[in-house]
Design a protein around this motif. Structure first.
Motif, PDB file in Angstrom:
ATOM      1  N   LEU A 418       0.633  -1.216  -0.111  1.00 27.09           N
ATOM      2  CA  LEU A 418       0.145  -0.030   0.074  1.00 27.09           C
ATOM      3  C   LEU A 418       0.991   1.074   0.009  1.00 27.09           C
ATOM      4  CD1 LEU A 418      -2.609   1.385   0.165  1.00 27.09           C
ATOM      5  CD2 LEU A 418      -2.496   1.044   2.675  1.00 27.09           C
ATOM      6  N   GLU A 419       2.076   1.278   0.919  1.00 25.74           N
ATOM      7  CA  GLU A 419       2.775   2.339   0.747  1.00 25.74           C
ATOM      8  C   GLU A 419       3.405   2.637  -0.767  1.00 25.74           C
ATOM      9  OE1 GLU A 419       6.869   3.817   3.042  1.00 25.74           O
ATOM     10  OE2 GLU A 419       6.090   1.781   3.324  1.00 25.74           O
ATOM     11  N   GLU A 420       3.691   1.494  -1.490  1.00 30.95           N
ATOM     12  CA  GLU A 420       4.114   2.166  -2.663  1.00 30.95           C
ATOM     13  C   GLU A 420       3.195   2.750  -3.485  1.00 30.95           C
ATOM     14  OE1 GLU A 420       6.884  -1.114  -4.583  1.00 30.95           O
ATOM     15  OE2 GLU A 420       5.711  -2.183  -3.402  1.00 30.95           O
ATOM     16  N   LEU A 421       1.621   2.075  -3.566  1.00 33.24           N
ATOM     17  CA  LEU A 421       0.695   2.755  -4.313  1.00 33.24           C
ATOM     18  C   LEU A 421       0.464   4.315  -3.831  1.00 33.24           C
ATOM     19  CD1 LEU A 421      -1.796  -0.244  -4.895  1.00 33.24           C
ATOM     20  CD2 LEU A 421       0.293   0.324  -6.086  1.00 33.24           C
ATOM     21  N   GLN A 422       0.577   4.303  -2.568  1.00 36.39           N
ATOM     22  CA  GLN A 422       0.248   5.657  -2.041  1.00 36.39           C
ATOM     23  C   GLN A 422       1.441   6.879  -2.680  1.00 36.39           C
ATOM     24  OE1 GLN A 422       0.221   4.909   2.063  1.00 36.39           O
ATOM     25  NE2 GLN A 422      -1.880   4.819   2.337  1.00 36.39           N
ATOM     26  N   LYS A 423       2.729   6.250  -2.626  1.00 32.90           N
ATOM     27  CA  LYS A 423       3.633   7.321  -3.088  1.00 32.90           C
ATOM     28  C   LYS A 423       3.568   7.438  -4.668  1.00 32.90           C
ATOM     29  CE  LYS A 423       8.615   7.455  -3.606  1.00 32.90           C
ATOM     30  NZ  LYS A 423       9.870   6.765  -3.008  1.00 32.90           N
ATOM     31  N   ALA A 424       2.957   6.287  -5.257  1.00 33.87           N
ATOM     32  CA  ALA A 424       2.861   6.493  -6.786  1.00 33.87           C
ATOM     33  C   ALA A 424       1.797   7.311  -7.111  1.00 33.87           C
ATOM     34  CB  ALA A 424       2.620   5.053  -7.493  1.00 33.87           C
ATOM     35  N   THR A 425       0.632   7.794  -6.287  1.00 32.95           N
ATOM     36  CA  THR A 425      -0.489   8.396  -6.583  1.00 32.95           C
ATOM     37  C   THR A 425      -0.573   9.709  -5.927  1.00 32.95           C
ATOM     38  OG1 THR A 425      -1.833   7.059  -5.009  1.00 32.95           O
ATOM     39  CG2 THR A 425      -1.714   6.397  -7.509  1.00 32.95           C
ATOM     40  N   ASN A 426       0.607   9.955  -5.096  1.00 33.84           N
ATOM     41  CA  ASN A 426       0.351  11.145  -4.246  1.00 33.84           C
ATOM     42  C   ASN A 426      -0.828  10.804  -3.161  1.00 33.84           C
ATOM     43  OD1 ASN A 426       1.165  13.680  -2.989  1.00 33.84           O
ATOM     44  ND2 ASN A 426       0.065  14.677  -4.438  1.00 33.84           N
ATOM     45  N   PHE A 428      -3.304   8.951  -3.588  1.00 31.28           N
ATOM     46  CA  PHE A 428      -4.633   8.872  -4.188  1.00 31.28           C
ATOM     47  C   PHE A 428      -5.087  10.196  -4.542  1.00 31.28           C
ATOM     48  CE2 PHE A 428      -4.118   4.491  -2.590  1.00 31.28           C
ATOM     49  CZ  PHE A 428      -4.216   4.012  -3.579  1.00 31.28           C
ATOM     50  N   ASP A 429      -4.293  11.173  -4.932  1.00 28.29           N
ATOM     51  CA  ASP A 429      -4.888  12.660  -5.162  1.00 28.29           C
ATOM     52  C   ASP A 429      -5.800  12.475  -6.254  1.00 28.29           C
ATOM     53  OD1 ASP A 429      -4.829  15.322  -6.363  1.00 28.29           O
ATOM     54  OD2 ASP A 429      -3.721  15.693  -4.531  1.00 28.29           O
ATOM     55  N   ARG A 430      -6.807  13.387  -6.263  1.00 26.64           N
ATOM     56  CA  ARG A 430      -7.711  13.368  -7.174  1.00 26.64           C
ATOM     57  C   ARG A 430      -7.443  13.671  -8.734  1.00 26.64           C
ATOM     58  NH1 ARG A 430     -13.271  12.702  -6.345  1.00 26.64           N
ATOM     59  NH2 ARG A 430     -13.827  12.286  -4.008  1.00 26.64           N
ATOM     60  N   THR A 431      -6.394  14.705  -8.517  1.00 31.41           N
ATOM     61  CA  THR A 431      -5.714  15.256  -9.794  1.00 31.41           C
ATOM     62  C   THR A 431      -5.239  14.036 -10.455  1.00 31.41           C
ATOM     63  OG1 THR A 431      -3.607  15.718  -8.799  1.00 31.41           O
ATOM     64  CG2 THR A 431      -5.383  17.283  -8.730  1.00 31.41           C
ATOM     65  N   ARG A 432      -4.773  12.942  -9.950  1.00 32.81           N
ATOM     66  CA  ARG A 432      -4.459  11.606 -10.649  1.00 32.81           C
ATOM     67  C   ARG A 432      -5.259  10.721 -11.170  1.00 32.81           C
ATOM     68  NH1 ARG A 432       1.215  10.610  -9.350  1.00 32.81           N
ATOM     69  NH2 ARG A 432       2.107  12.610  -8.892  1.00 32.81           N
ATOM     70  N   GLN A 433      -6.773  11.049 -10.877  1.00 35.23           N
ATOM     71  CA  GLN A 433      -7.693  10.302 -11.389  1.00 35.23           C
ATOM     72  C   GLN A 433      -8.003  10.630 -12.994  1.00 35.23           C
ATOM     73  OE1 GLN A 433     -11.505  10.387  -9.218  1.00 35.23           O
ATOM     74  NE2 GLN A 433     -12.632   9.944 -10.977  1.00 35.23           N
ATOM     75  N   VAL A 434      -8.039   9.299 -13.653  1.00 34.45           N
ATOM     76  CA  VAL A 434      -8.249   9.364 -15.193  1.00 34.45           C
ATOM     77  C   VAL A 434      -9.276   8.704 -15.595  1.00 34.45           C
ATOM     78  CG1 VAL A 434      -5.488   9.362 -15.476  1.00 34.45           C
ATOM     79  CG2 VAL A 434      -6.770   7.102 -15.140  1.00 34.45           C
ATOM     80  N   GLY A 435     -10.160   8.200 -14.740  1.00 35.15           N
ATOM     81  CA  GLY A 435     -11.319   7.617 -15.200  1.00 35.15           C
ATOM     82  C   GLY A 435     -12.087   6.793 -14.174  1.00 35.15           C
ATOM     83  N   ALA A 436     -13.306   6.268 -14.372  1.00 36.54           N
ATOM     84  CA  ALA A 436     -14.209   5.632 -13.430  1.00 36.54           C
ATOM     85  C   ALA A 436     -14.839   4.687 -14.395  1.00 36.54           C
ATOM     86  CB  ALA A 436     -15.256   6.378 -12.625  1.00 36.54           C
ATOM     87  N   GLY A 437     -14.753   3.307 -13.968  1.00 35.82           N
ATOM     88  CA  GLY A 437     -15.510   2.507 -14.745  1.00 35.82           C
ATOM     89  C   GLY A 437     -16.512   1.736 -13.745  1.00 35.82           C
ATOM     90  N   GLY A 438     -17.299   0.574 -14.320  1.00 32.64           N
ATOM     91  CA  GLY A 438     -18.345  -0.214 -13.645  1.00 32.64           C
ATOM     92  C   GLY A 438     -17.788  -0.589 -12.277  1.00 32.64           C
ATOM     93  N   HIS A 439     -16.578  -0.754 -11.944  1.00 40.40           N
ATOM     94  CA  HIS A 439     -16.098  -1.494 -10.916  1.00 40.40           C
ATOM     95  C   HIS A 439     -14.899  -0.543 -10.236  1.00 40.40           C
ATOM     96  CE1 HIS A 439     -17.742  -5.298 -12.304  1.00 40.40           C
ATOM     97  NE2 HIS A 439     -17.651  -4.849 -13.320  1.00 40.40           N
ATOM     98  N   GLY A 440     -14.595   0.479 -10.516  1.00 38.06           N
ATOM     99  CA  GLY A 440     -13.907   1.165  -9.603  1.00 38.06           C
ATOM    100  C   GLY A 440     -13.507   2.383 -10.385  1.00 38.06           C
ATOM    101  N   ILE A 441     -12.534   3.304  -9.403  1.00 39.24           N
ATOM    102  CA  ILE A 441     -11.863   4.319  -9.960  1.00 39.24           C
ATOM    103  C   ILE A 441     -10.628   4.213 -10.448  1.00 39.24           C
ATOM    104  CG2 ILE A 441     -11.161   7.000  -9.252  1.00 39.24           C
ATOM    105  CD1 ILE A 441     -13.451   6.968  -7.283  1.00 39.24           C
ATOM    106  N   PHE A 443      -6.719   5.554 -11.236  1.00 40.83           N
ATOM    107  CA  PHE A 443      -5.674   6.477 -10.929  1.00 40.83           C
ATOM    108  C   PHE A 443      -4.418   6.160 -11.782  1.00 40.83           C
ATOM    109  CE2 PHE A 443      -8.078   6.678  -6.987  1.00 40.83           C
ATOM    110  CZ  PHE A 443      -8.581   7.991  -6.987  1.00 40.83           C
ATOM    111  N   LYS A 444      -3.668   7.366 -12.066  1.00 41.69           N
ATOM    112  CA  LYS A 444      -2.430   7.167 -12.921  1.00 41.69           C
ATOM    113  C   LYS A 444      -1.390   7.311 -11.938  1.00 41.69           C
ATOM    114  CE  LYS A 444      -0.025   9.280 -16.854  1.00 41.69           C
ATOM    115  NZ  LYS A 444       0.036  10.386 -17.802  1.00 41.69           N
ATOM    116  N   GLY A 445      -0.411   6.395 -12.204  1.00 42.25           N
ATOM    117  CA  GLY A 445       0.799   6.622 -10.957  1.00 42.25           C
ATOM    118  C   GLY A 445       1.978   6.150 -11.700  1.00 42.25           C
ATOM    119  N   ILE A 446       3.131   6.291 -10.877  1.00 38.96           N
ATOM    120  CA  ILE A 446       4.437   5.719 -11.538  1.00 38.96           C
ATOM    121  C   ILE A 446       5.091   4.977 -10.290  1.00 38.96           C
ATOM    122  CG2 ILE A 446       6.710   6.652 -12.161  1.00 38.96           C
ATOM    123  CD1 ILE A 446       5.562   9.339 -13.018  1.00 38.96           C
ATOM    124  N   ILE A 447       5.322   3.732 -10.938  1.00 38.63           N
ATOM    125  CA  ILE A 447       6.301   2.778 -10.015  1.00 38.63           C
ATOM    126  C   ILE A 447       7.500   2.401 -10.380  1.00 38.63           C
ATOM    127  CG2 ILE A 447       6.155   0.497  -8.830  1.00 38.63           C
ATOM    128  CD1 ILE A 447       3.188   0.643  -8.689  1.00 38.63           C
TER     129      ILE A 447
END
Length: 750
Positions: A418-426, A428-441, A443-447
């Motif tokens: 979880l720490e890696e994903l939090q770092k990758a998405t700041n 889970f900042d809303r500015t990193r959100q790139v779309g929303a599908g039928g099963h979830g939101i 986010f764009k990130g860098i790992i």
């Protein structure tokens, strides 16, 4: 002293006197203003029953921000709080979350009176705000049998046909359980679709038009419709005739109907606390902004000194520190213990010298004093570890363990913290959100050096978690160049997180339905259709266990920079045992693409995906939307397409760009689309046959049925089975798309 000197001295004295008098008057005026403000504050009611009131909310005039006036009805015991003039009851107010919890009244609809088959939700709310149904928390539920309700956004005209549907829900009841006394919920206390259905409301408006449609079969004369919070526990009392008059729902609120002209984290007149800023709303259906406390502060940003500093050292679970913690306004300092150095915010982040260890060992009492906070934090970390283990088991972590045991490299690659994903998405900042599908939101990130897409569920319910795990199980065992690649997953949270390769060029739907006369070239469309067919053929026959996608549509086809197709969104997919050709399951899919036979029987086969693919072919040929576009006599896209094909007038519906660019192969593709959308599943080709046919069309190396002896072997009169099938399509078109596709106008909860 001469006369001039005396005059100048007198003028200076007068100016000083006037200045001092002005200052005194200003001080007195300021004191009067402060006294008036204090008096107004003291005259404002700050409680109604068990609900506390804070600005911007208030009851008396002058105690609230415009639009946030409330009514405290003292005739109830205890008193009850209402919005505005007193029609919508308030159950709670959260200023930090900018939400108001209300008692949402039940909506009753009657099928024997056409004047009562529609109703309005949100009559007590103003269309101009500041209250809107929460986009992230809201759900519509229907209690009844063999009926459908549509949720529509209010249109300017009263004509129902001009309303825009934003949600739909269908509840069915087999004849054996059509009695109201026997309708029940599923085992996990959610609507199962039998006697009860639910659907998310993804666009927050102040009000909605709710319309009922009665389906064929035994139904209840009265339907009960609720607008409620997601995750609501449908206890059995709701189903045994005890329909409550109201259930809790959440409203979002904003300060203004226009976005803030100030940059984020800047102050605004409404944000009165010294440590506050304004933030624009991210809702889809309305714009505005609200105030929030600065990082490290909490409280009410709308009042002076309302945001107070958080004692970070007393919350180590949020602000970790394994050394000496010192709180400071808006932050905190965390230093290693004396004799140690490093990063004290990390467990074992401080390293000590040999001398320091000897000194600590020489004084047991001092060691215990120093070590006791550390021990407490270790205990808390142990509890966090236990919680992660609980989530791991709850999220079917045994599946991941099996993958590790089979392939260690694969398992290690799949595990992402979880720490890696939090770092990758700041975080889970809303500015990193790139779309929303039928099963979830998403986010764009860098790992590392890779750009990834991270899917995060919007609802913490077991059904959504099961769909996430289902997608992990499917994508972890398939590998195809035309399918989105799963890179890993995180099971350390209440809801699993999935990490995919990032596909940068959007969806096929976006490229196909852009404004303007020119879209994707016909060659690109034909190639994309072949690539999707290859992926589906692989799922149906080449993988270790047959997989049916169940939701093939242009919005689920991603395109990379070279316009290569990538099939995505496997949350609704199903495994099929090798020895079985069909399975019976709850109906899922998207209106316009859904197989009619699957809808009526509930039996899912590989031919269900073939039908959806046939609709996709028609969409590529015509650039028409299967969901929203309608044609003569109320026909939908497929029925109108087949009628024109049977009359030899296919050119009337083809995309002008296709007519200009095609080289004679469009008619073959149209025939293939017609055969794929046959009503009976056993009359449709397999995806392998569809793949071979498209390959021959694309490569131009022979007839369109090369390799497909079943469809194309000529009979004694020189006619092929392909020609016979299209003749069958034209003769049954009206029967197939009259009653069946009219019923298909409903949508199903994902």
């Amino acid at each position: 002293m001469d006369v001039t000197t005396v005059v100048v001295s007198r003028r200076r004295f007068v100016r000083r006197f006037v200045t001092a008098a002005a200052v005194a008057v200003a001080v007195v005026a300021l004191q009067l203003q402060l006294l008036a403000a204090a008096a107004a504050k003291n005259n404002c009611s700050r409680r109604c029953g068990d609900i506390e009131l804070e600005y911007p909310f208030g009851v008396q005039a002058g105690c609230y921000h415009p639009g946030f006036n409330l009514t405290c009805n003292q005739s109830y015991h205890p008193p009850r709080l209402f919005l505005g003039d007193g029609t919508v009851q308030v159950l709670g107010i959260s200023i930090p979350n900018a939400t108001v919890r209300i008692n949402s009244s039940v909506i009753t609809l009657y099928d024997d009176d056409r004047s009562k088959d529609v109703a309005w939700w949100g009559k007590g709310l103003s269309n101009t705000g500041p209250y809107f149904l929460s986009e992230s928390k809201s759900l519509l539920a229907l209690l009844g049998c063999n009926a459908q309700v549509d949720v529509m956004v209010p249109a300017a005209a009263a004509d129902r046909r001009n309303q825009t549907v934003v949600g739909s829900c269908t509840a069915i009841c087999p004849p054996s359980i059509s009695d109201n006394s026997t309708i029940g919920a599923a085992d996990d206390d959610v609507c199962s679709g039998i006697g009860c259905c639910q659907t998310n409301i993804m666009l927050g408006y102040p009000s909605y038009l709710i319309q009922m449609k009665v389906l064929e079969g035994v139904h209840l004369p009265i339907l009960f419709v609720y607008m409620i919070d997601q995750g609501f526990n449908f206890s059995m009392d709701v189903f045994f005739g005890k329909h409550p008059r109201g259930l809790p729902a959440s409203l979002d609120w904003i300060i203004s109907n226009s976005t803030s002209t100030r940059p984020r984290n800047a102050s605004a007149p409404e944000c009165r606390s010294a440590h506050s800023s304004c933030r624009d709303s991210v809702a889809n259906a309305h714009q505005g902004y609200r105030c929030e406390c600065s990082h490290g502060y909490q409280g009410n940003p709308y009042i002076i000194d309302g945001c107070n500093d958080i004692d970070k050292c007393s919350s180590p679970d949020i602000y970790p520190c394994y050394g000496n913690c010192k709180n400071k306004p808006g932050g905190y300092d965390c230093d290693c213990l004396e004799g140690f150095k490093g990063n004290a915010t990390l467990l074992k982040g401080c390293e000590g010298s040999t001398i320091a260890l000897i000194v600590c060992g020489g004084s047991i009492v001092l060691f215990l004093v120093i070590a006791s906070p550390f021990v407490i934090r270790v205990i808390k970390k142990h509890k966090e570890k236990k919680l992660k283990e609980k989530f791991f088991k709850q999220n079917h972590g045994l599946l991941l363990q099996q993958l590790i045991s089979k392939n260690t490299d694969f398992g290690d690659r799949m595990i992402i913290t979880l720490e890696e994903l939090q770092k990758a998405t700041n975080n889970f900042d809303r500015t990193r959100q790139v779309g929303a599908g039928g099963h979830g939101i998403v986010f764009k990130g860098i790992i590392g050096l890779n750009v990834v897409a991270i899917k995060k569920s919007k609802i913490v319910v077991q059904r959504e978690i099961s769909e996430f795990i289902n997608e992990v199980a499917i994508l972890s065992q398939v590998n195809h160049r035309n399918m989105v690649k799963l890179l890993g997953c995180c099971l350390e949270t209440a809801v699993p997180l999935l990490v995919y390769e990032f596909i940068s060029n959007g969806t096929l739907y976006h490229h196909l339905h852009i404004e303007g006369p020119v879209s994707l070239s016909w060659d690109d469309r034909l190639r994309i259709a072949l690539e999707v067919a290859r992926a589906l053929s692989y799922l149906h026959s080449a993988s270790s266990m047959p997989i049916y996608h169940r939701d093939i549509k242009s919005a689920n086809i991603l395109l990379d920079d070279s316009l290569t197709a990538k099939v995505s969104d496997f949350g609704a997919s199903k495994y099929t045992p090798v020895e079985r050709s069909e399975i019976t399951t709850a109906i899922q899919g998207t209106i316009g693409y859904l197989d009619p036979m699957y809808y009526y029987t509930g039996r899912l086969t590989d031919k269900s995906d073939v039908f959806s693919f046939g609709v996709l072919l028609v969409e590529l040929l015509t650039r028409k939307k299967p969901i929203s576009d309608t044609f003569d006599n109320g026909d939908n896209l497929i029925s109108y397409f087949i009628k024109l094909l049977s009359k030899g007038n296919l050119v009337d519906i083809l995309d002008p760009q296709v007519k200009m660019e095609e080289g004679g192969e469009v008619h073959e593709v149209a025939i293939l689309a017609a055969i794929c959308t046959k009503l009976k599943g056993d009359e449709r080709p397999s995806m392998r046959e569809v793949e071979m046919t498209l390959e021959n069309i694309v490569l131009k190396k022979g007839p369109s049925c090369r390799g497909n002896t079943t469809l194309c072997r000529p009979d004694e009169n020189g006619n092929s089975a392909l020609q016979t099938l299209i003749e069958g399509v034209t003769t049954e078109a009206s029967r197939q798309y009259s009653m069946e596709l009219e019923m298909l106008s409903s949508s199903f909860p994902r």
